[in-house]
Every structure is written in structure tokens, then in C-alpha cells.
Scaffold this active site. Structure first.
Site, mmCIF file in Angstrom:
data_model
loop_
_atom_site.group_PDB
_atom_site.id
_atom_site.type_symbol
_atom_site.label_atom_id
_atom_site.label_comp_id
_atom_site.label_asym_id
_atom_site.label_seq_id
_atom_site.Cartn_x
_atom_site.Cartn_y
_atom_site.Cartn_z
ATOM 1 N N HIS A 1 -18.345 -7.223 -3.716
ATOM 2 C CA HIS A 1 -17.377 -6.937 -4.785
ATOM 3 C C HIS A 1 -16.751 -8.277 -5.230
ATOM 4 O O HIS A 1 -16.616 -9.186 -4.404
ATOM 5 C CB HIS A 1 -16.303 -6.016 -4.184
ATOM 6 C CG HIS A 1 -15.324 -5.446 -5.154
ATOM 7 N ND1 HIS A 1 -14.247 -6.162 -5.633
ATOM 8 C CD2 HIS A 1 -15.243 -4.224 -5.715
ATOM 9 C CE1 HIS A 1 -13.546 -5.380 -6.450
ATOM 10 N NE2 HIS A 1 -14.126 -4.207 -6.523
ATOM 11 N N ASP B 1 -15.311 -6.402 4.904
ATOM 12 C CA ASP B 1 -14.643 -5.688 3.817
ATOM 13 C C ASP B 1 -14.937 -4.200 4.031
ATOM 14 O O ASP B 1 -16.033 -3.730 3.748
ATOM 15 C CB ASP B 1 -15.164 -6.172 2.462
ATOM 16 C CG ASP B 1 -14.590 -5.363 1.296
ATOM 17 O OD1 ASP B 1 -13.893 -4.357 1.545
ATOM 18 O OD2 ASP B 1 -14.857 -5.731 0.136
ATOM 19 N N CYS C 1 -17.368 -4.187 -10.702
ATOM 20 C CA CYS C 1 -16.894 -5.429 -10.077
ATOM 21 C C CYS C 1 -17.947 -6.023 -9.147
ATOM 22 O O CYS C 1 -17.621 -6.523 -8.063
ATOM 23 C CB CYS C 1 -15.585 -5.216 -9.316
ATOM 24 S SG CYS C 1 -14.222 -4.774 -10.367
HETATM 25 N N1 PMP Z 1 -14.076 -4.382 -1.929
HETATM 26 C C1 PMP Z 1 -14.783 -3.269 -2.202
HETATM 27 C C2 PMP Z 1 -16.073 -3.045 -1.501
HETATM 28 C C3 PMP Z 1 -14.281 -2.349 -3.116
HETATM 29 O O1 PMP Z 1 -15.010 -1.249 -3.398
HETATM 30 C C4 PMP Z 1 -13.037 -2.584 -3.738
HETATM 31 C C5 PMP Z 1 -12.471 -1.600 -4.755
HETATM 32 N N2 PMP Z 1 -13.397 -1.145 -5.713
HETATM 33 C C6 PMP Z 1 -12.347 -3.742 -3.411
HETATM 34 C C7 PMP Z 1 -12.895 -4.610 -2.509
HETATM 35 C C8 PMP Z 1 -11.027 -4.061 -4.021
HETATM 36 O O2 PMP Z 1 -10.068 -3.137 -3.591
HETATM 37 P P1 PMP Z 1 -8.597 -3.141 -4.214
HETATM 38 O O3 PMP Z 1 -8.768 -3.085 -5.695
HETATM 39 O O4 PMP Z 1 -7.971 -1.906 -3.658
HETATM 40 O O5 PMP Z 1 -7.922 -4.381 -3.760
#
Ligand code: PMP
Length: 403
Positions: free
Chosen positions: A121, A198, A362
Site C-alpha cells: 500500500h 502491515d 493506493c
Molecule cells: N496498509 C494497508 C494494507 C491498507 O489496506 C491500508 C488501508 N487501505 C493502509 C495501510 C492504510 O490504513 P489507514 O488509512 O487506516 O492509515
């Protein structure tokens, strides 16, 4: 697991959109909240609210007790050794930024390397790139096969004398791939390198035990596991967190301040500058209690059944392309149908009351790996049903015939 009964715990699931029953399949972006989580937020504002840690008065002590007992709930949920290892943040993104900043400042010099994977991400790419711009570190990327499985042989080859840390997602928010992080952590440790997991997409769907994984750091967001927005967690082994410098300066993270010299508070407060979201942490603890009440294994089994069913039904649709066919996969399915633009498909499904996500999710480097701009993504949670998948499949079929 009685899904119909569970659905009654989530008030939003009974609403309609465009006069159609809501079919909420955007759980990888955020999950809906059970009534007891929503109530806990309102109740605390109504009857407890006071700033934590610094008050001698009754309410402040009560709020502090709630906040610190939430930390204990998180500790138990991930099986951390101590509450000193549970840092509250605003979410996964802030947790990663904190770690990259502190770890990068203390342990990385120009020419040092971090290993990421191609499916990360942006939240686990961009902070490292900012560090690279500041300090001249290099980013190495673990490749994957066409099914969306990381190539572990290639991973091993990326280690060098300059590798300082590995940072990889446990479950892909696009492909659903469950990466073998336990094995990957073992390999990193054989090279004397720490590992950041993560867990944003794994924690709502499977048992995550930091000691069993032997993770050095692990991050997640409350809002993806039925908790409120604005609160998340950075777990770190105490011996690592002790050695890291603070991230932000301000209240609560200090021991003593003078204009000549400031000394810092103990763990976990060293990393928690300013008023924490103590109402949010209570909500998160309630959400984790809720998950515990149902049982993460039951949730995993239900979601596995849903995902298997959805894959089978989606593959019946002509011109269906599914991205991510890993042997071990979670409750996320990304797809494209013929040459229908993902945005058009998502918009038309929305008109039928079906909430899916469209776009690059993302994960633009991953989109580049597949040579596409984006996908439609359906992602499941404990309250989804086979009937909702049937509605999705019928909806896609209808849109396909329109084109
Ligand atoms: N890492 C992963 C694998 C995610 O799916 C996400 C959210 N789509 C994030 C990080 C970021 O999370 P947040 O927007 O809650 O900080």
C-alpha cells in the site's frame, strides 16, 4: 455463527441507498461499526469525558483507567508481551510514518537499504521514499508471480550488508494474498534484520499473534476491525522501542522539560505526544471485545466460505478477469469485466445499492505490475452473506449486458 443476528448489531446495514437495500462490500476500506462501539463513544462523552493522565480529579482518573484498560485489551488481542509495546496512533499510516521516522533517524545511513514488496500500500512505500529523499537510503522490492504470490527465493537474494529493515503487508488489500510473513520474518532474522508487518488487512480476518510471528513491529487501524476512525496501533518489541527516539514532541511524551534539556517519558508514552484519542481507544477496545465474543476463527471460516463462493460465482461471468489467485488468500477480490472501465462498473453497481471500491486502491506499483490502471474490488466482513454476493453477481451481469 448467526449472521442474521450479527447484522442486527450494525444499524447502518438496514439502511437503503437509491431505494435499494445497502449491500456493503467495501470492508477493506473501512468496516461498519456495531451499536456497542458507537454507544461507547457517545456514553464516554456523556458521562466520563476528561483529559487523561494529567488529572487528579475523578473523571480524569476514570477516563485514564478506560484508556489504559483499552491498551491492555489490545495487548491481549495481539498477544504482546507488555502494554509498553502497544503505542496508540491515528492508524496504520501514522504508525508506519512514526516507525520509519524514528527507526530511519536512529539506525539508517546513506546507502542503507529497506526491503518492501511490490504489492505494498502507498502507506508502506511513500514514508520510505521520504526517508530516502532525506537520508539517501535505497528501497529494494520483492517481486511476485502472476497469481500474486511473493517470490521468496528472490526475497532472500535482496538481503545485503546494508539491509536494515524489511516492511511487508500480511494480507494484500488488492489481491487478498496472505503473505507468509512468519517464514519471511524468520529469513530476515537469519540476516539479523528486523521486520515490520502491515497488519491493516489481516487483523480483522485472522488470528494475529505478535509473539508467534516473532514480529519486531506490527501496525493496524481500528476502523478496519469494526472500531472507530482515528485510532490505530504500533506494536514494537520493547527492546526495539527502548532504542528508538521519539517521533513527535509535546505533552505526555516528556519526563522533564527545561530550555536547556528535556528528558523523555517511559514507554509507551514516549511515542504518544499530545492528547490521545482516548474516546477512540475505548471504542477500539469494545470492537476487539466484540470480535472476541464471536471468535476470530469463526469469522475467518465464515469469510473463507463467502470468498470461495464469490470466486466461484464471479468466474461464471463471461470476460471476468480476477487479479490475485494466490493459494492462500483473504476476503478481498479485485476484478475487471471485459473492457468496461472499473469506474463505470463501480458507479453502476452503486446505483443498485452495491458499495464496491474502484481505482488503484493506493497500490499503483501493483497496478503497474499488472499493466492496468485500476480494478473493482469487493471485500467482505463478518456480516456479509451469500445473498449479497448473488446480488453483486446479478448486478455485474446486468451492467455487462448494458455495455
Ligand atoms: N496498509 C494497508 C494494507 C491498507 O489496506 C491500508 C488501508 N487501505 C493502509 C495501510 C492504510 O490504513 P489507514 O488509512 O487506516 O492509515
Amino acid at each position: 455463527m448467526d449472521v442474521q443476528k450479527i447484522r442486527e448489531d450494525f444499524p447502518i446495514l438496514s439502511r437503503t441507498v437509491y431505494g435499494k437495500p445497502l449491500v456493503y462490500l467495501d470492508n477493506a476500506a473501512t468496516t461498519q461499526k456495531p451499536r456497542l462501539v458507537i454507544d461507547s463513544l457517545v456514553d464516554e462523552y456523556y458521562s466520563v469525558n476528561a483529559n487523561v493522565h494529567r488529572g487528579v480529579h475523578y473523571l480524569s482518573q476514570q477516563a485514564t483507567e478506560l484508556h489504559e484498560s483499552s491498551r491492555e485489551t489490545v495487548r491481549q488481542f495481539i498477544n504482546a508481551h507488555s502494554t509498553n509495546e502497544v503505542i496508540f496512533t491515528r492508524g496504520t499510516t501514522e504508525s508506519i510514518n512514526l516507525l520509519v521516522s524514528s527507526f530511519g533517524d536512529e539506525f539508517m545511513q546513506e546507502g542503507d537499504e529497506v526491503i518492501l514488496s511490490v504489492m505494498e500500500h502507498h502507506s508502506n512505500i511513500v514514508p520510505w521514499q521520504l526517508l530516502a529523499a532525506r537520508k539517501g537510503i535505497a528501497i529494494k522490492v520483492i517481486p511476485m508471480n502472476d497469481k500474486g504470490e511473493l517470490l521468496l527465493d528472490e526475497y532472500e537474494k535482496l538481503f545485503s550488508e546494508r539491509t536494515k529493515i524489511v516492511s511487508v503487508m500480511q494480507v494484500s488489500n488488492v489481491l487478498g494474498t496472505v503473505n507468509p510473513v512468519k517464514e519471511m520474518i524468520k529469513i530476515a532474522h537469519e540476516h539479523g534484520v528486523p521486520f515490520l508487518v502491515d497488519a491493516a488487512q489481516s487483523i480483522p480476518h485472522m488470528k494475529v499473534d505478535v509473539q508467534e510471528l516473532d514480529a519486531d513491529f506490527l501496525v493496524f487501524s481500528g476502523h478496519k476491525i469494526y472500531g472507530p476512525t482515528g485510532v490505530g496501533v504500533l506494536y514494537g518489541k520493547e527492546e526495539w522501542l527502548d532504542r528508538l527516539p521519539p517521533y513527535q514532541g509535546g505533552g505526555e511524551m516528556i519526563q522533564h522539560v527545561s530550555f536547556e534539556k528535556t528528558t523523555f517519558n517511559e514507554l509507551p508514552f514516549k511515542f504518544e505526544a499530545g492528547t490521545p484519542d482516548y474516546i477512540g481507544t475505548t471504542g477500539l477496545a469494545k470492537a476487539l471485545d466484540y470480535v472476541n465474543g464471536i471468535g476470530i476463527e469463526q469469522i475467518a471460516a465464515h469469510e473463507h466460505e463467502l470468498t470461495t463462493y464469490a470466486l466461484k460465482r464471479l468466474k461464471e461471468i463471461p470476460d471476468m478477469r480476477i487479479f490475485g489467485e494466490a493459494a492462500d488468500r483473504g476476503a478481498v477480490i479485485s476484478f475487471l469485466v471485459g473492457d468496461i472501465h472499473h469506474f463505470d462498473l463501480g458507479t453502476l453497481l452503486d446505483r443498485l445499492g452495491i458499495a464496491v471500491r474502484t481505482g488503484h486502491h493506493c497500490a499503483q506499483p501493483l497496478m503497474q505490475r499488472f499493466g492496468i490502471e485500476g480494478t473493482v474490488r469487493a471485500s467482505f466482513a463478518l456480516y456479509n452473506t451469500k445473498n449479497e454476493i448473488d446480488v453483486l453477481v446479478a448486478g455485474i451481469d446486468r451492467v455487462r449486458r448494458m455495455f
